[in-house]
Design an enzyme around this catalytic site. Structure first.
Site, mmCIF file in Angstrom:
data_model
loop_
_atom_site.group_PDB
_atom_site.id
_atom_site.type_symbol
_atom_site.label_atom_id
_atom_site.label_comp_id
_atom_site.label_asym_id
_atom_site.label_seq_id
_atom_site.Cartn_x
_atom_site.Cartn_y
_atom_site.Cartn_z
ATOM 1 N N TYR A 8 51.175 44.712 39.461
ATOM 2 C CA TYR A 8 51.361 44.505 40.898
ATOM 3 C C TYR A 8 52.002 45.743 41.509
ATOM 4 O O TYR A 8 53.197 45.980 41.357
ATOM 5 C CB TYR A 8 52.238 43.286 41.170
ATOM 6 C CG TYR A 8 51.724 41.983 40.602
ATOM 7 C CD1 TYR A 8 50.383 41.799 40.294
ATOM 8 C CD2 TYR A 8 52.599 40.924 40.372
ATOM 9 C CE1 TYR A 8 49.930 40.603 39.771
ATOM 10 C CE2 TYR A 8 52.152 39.722 39.856
ATOM 11 C CZ TYR A 8 50.817 39.562 39.557
ATOM 12 O OH TYR A 8 50.381 38.368 39.035
ATOM 13 N N HIS A 63 48.314 39.286 30.315
ATOM 14 C CA HIS A 63 47.793 39.054 31.665
ATOM 15 C C HIS A 63 46.309 38.715 31.662
ATOM 16 O O HIS A 63 45.856 37.863 32.436
ATOM 17 C CB HIS A 63 48.059 40.301 32.521
ATOM 18 C CG HIS A 63 48.125 40.033 33.975
ATOM 19 N ND1 HIS A 63 48.569 40.962 34.876
ATOM 20 C CD2 HIS A 63 47.807 38.948 34.710
ATOM 21 C CE1 HIS A 63 48.526 40.464 36.097
ATOM 22 N NE2 HIS A 63 48.052 39.243 36.020
ATOM 23 N N SER A 69 48.366 30.688 42.539
ATOM 24 C CA SER A 69 47.562 30.470 43.752
ATOM 25 C C SER A 69 47.351 28.985 44.015
ATOM 26 O O SER A 69 46.220 28.547 44.275
ATOM 27 C CB SER A 69 46.224 31.200 43.664
ATOM 28 O OG SER A 69 46.401 32.591 43.653
ATOM 29 N N PRO A 70 48.410 28.172 43.975
ATOM 30 C CA PRO A 70 48.246 26.736 44.209
ATOM 31 C C PRO A 70 47.868 26.408 45.649
ATOM 32 O O PRO A 70 47.497 25.262 45.950
ATOM 33 C CB PRO A 70 49.624 26.161 43.847
ATOM 34 C CG PRO A 70 50.568 27.291 44.135
ATOM 35 C CD PRO A 70 49.822 28.527 43.727
ATOM 36 N N LEU A 71 47.955 27.405 46.532
ATOM 37 C CA LEU A 71 47.517 27.230 47.914
ATOM 38 C C LEU A 71 46.154 27.881 48.155
ATOM 39 O O LEU A 71 45.758 28.109 49.295
ATOM 40 C CB LEU A 71 48.554 27.821 48.879
ATOM 41 C CG LEU A 71 49.876 27.061 48.946
ATOM 42 C CD1 LEU A 71 50.923 27.845 49.722
ATOM 43 C CD2 LEU A 71 49.672 25.689 49.575
ATOM 44 N N GLY A 72 45.450 28.183 47.068
ATOM 45 C CA GLY A 72 44.124 28.766 47.209
ATOM 46 C C GLY A 72 44.133 30.090 47.945
ATOM 47 O O GLY A 72 43.235 30.388 48.717
ATOM 48 N N ARG A 73 45.158 30.912 47.695
ATOM 49 C CA ARG A 73 45.343 32.193 48.389
ATOM 50 C C ARG A 73 45.393 32.017 49.906
ATOM 51 O O ARG A 73 44.902 32.836 50.662
ATOM 52 C CB ARG A 73 44.249 33.196 47.996
ATOM 53 C CG ARG A 73 44.333 33.618 46.549
ATOM 54 C CD ARG A 73 43.415 34.793 46.231
ATOM 55 N NE ARG A 73 43.644 35.207 44.853
ATOM 56 C CZ ARG A 73 43.056 34.645 43.799
ATOM 57 N NH1 ARG A 73 42.197 33.671 43.968
ATOM 58 N NH2 ARG A 73 43.328 35.063 42.583
ATOM 59 N N GLY A 74 45.992 30.919 50.314
ATOM 60 C CA GLY A 74 46.165 30.667 51.737
ATOM 61 C C GLY A 74 45.091 29.795 52.347
ATOM 62 O O GLY A 74 45.282 29.251 53.450
#
Length: 310
Positions: free
Chosen positions: A36, A105, A185-190
């Site tokens: 990152y 990773h 990404s539990p929010l689906g990347r927004g």
């Protein structure tokens, strides 16, 4: 990741406020990677934990190759010598003498997984790493890795918009072996917040601009699902993002969600999702609205998709 990398311009001051507020709210798991930035995110986390190292669980990752000059090569590198060399820089940037959790990773197809995990096991024996994990691995690879040294965590994308682990054997395997599951990404990347309505809302260099499911035709189809989630969230008096996070948390005590954000307001919204309770009827309704396969478009560009579920 998003505080320094991949999602448009960084706001260092707001990111620091957000990270410190997270610690105030009882968030203890901080997830980073040398990839990152590269390197800038580990340096950022090092600043956040300075003076309070024992209050947090720090995880980082190795395997997405970064050159000695500090550039992303685009290669996957799981060679033992690379792992041993990389951890030294990670510890230095984090300002710590040990990692609580160190992940492979991505899986290097040219290196037996036994060799990569063996190198991580050596770090555990040396006291440099307390626990090890693996990311985006197939069920068969997880079994092979766990046979070399017990895995504490498997990290893979999981949300109402990405439910692959329910059908490819990964979730079943980690539960059989007693490994914790970390949903990134539990929010689906927004996507599952309901705030992204077109590519125009994303910054110029936002990674999602090249992600297939955010391309206009795919996004339009995916938003029809999000709109139905919006309605459920409104009925429960929560935000759509909180509903999505509550769904992940409801999948089991062994499932940990690591939502990322760059702003205090969204952080506080996310943390409050831990208080949202979903009934069996709620969960059944969400399964009908967003079953496996309902999201249109891949979750990464083609080259990156090839590195998943290895």
């Amino acid at each position: 990741m998003g505080m320094t990398f991949a999602y448009g311009p960084a706001d260092d001051a707001e990111a620091l406020r957000t990270a410190h507020r997270a610690l105030e709210l009882g968030v203890t798991l901080l997830d980073t990677a040398d990839f990152y930035g590269p390197h800038t995110n580990e340096e950022f986390v090092g600043r956040v934990i300075a003076g309070r190292r024992d209050d947090v669980v720090v995880s980082s990752k190795v395997g997405n190759e970064v050159s000695p000059e500090g550039t992303i090569t685009g290669k996957i590198n799981g060679r033992p010598e690379y792992i041993r060399a990389t951890v030294e820089g990670t510890l230095r940037r984090l300002g710590t003498d040990r990692l609580d959790l160190y992940y492979l990773h991505r899986i290097d197809p040219d290196v037996p997984i036994e060799d990569s995990i063996g190198a991580l096991a050596e770090l555990v024996a040396a006291g440099t790493v307390r626990h090890i994990g693996i990311c985006e691995a197939s069920a068969a690879t997880i079994r092979r890795a766990h046979a070399v040294h017990p895995l504490s965590a498997v990290q893979t994308e999981y949300s109402l918009s990405t439910r692959d682990v329910e059908v490819n054997g990964v979730l079943e395997t980690v539960r059989e072996l007693g490994i914790g599951f970390v949903a990134y990404s539990p929010l689906g990347r927004g996507l599952l917040t309901g705030r992204i309505r077109s590519l125009d809302t994303l910054a110029e260099h936002d990674f999602r601009r090249i992600v297939p499911r955010f391309q206009e035709e795919n996004l339009a189809a995916n938003l029809t699902v999000v709109e139905r989630l919006d309605a459920v969230a409104a009925d429960k008096g929560v935000t759509t993002g909180q509903l999505a996070l509550a769904w992940v948390l409801a999948q089991g005590e062994d499932v940990i969600a690591i939502p990322g954000t760059k702003r205090v307001a969204y952080l506080e919204e996310n943390v409050a999702a831990s208080d949202v309770r979903l009934s069996a009827d709620d969960l059944a309704a969400l399964d009908q609205i967003a079953p496996y396969g309902s999201t249109v478009g891949d979750r990464y560009p083609a080259g990156s998709m090839a590195t998943l579920n290895r």
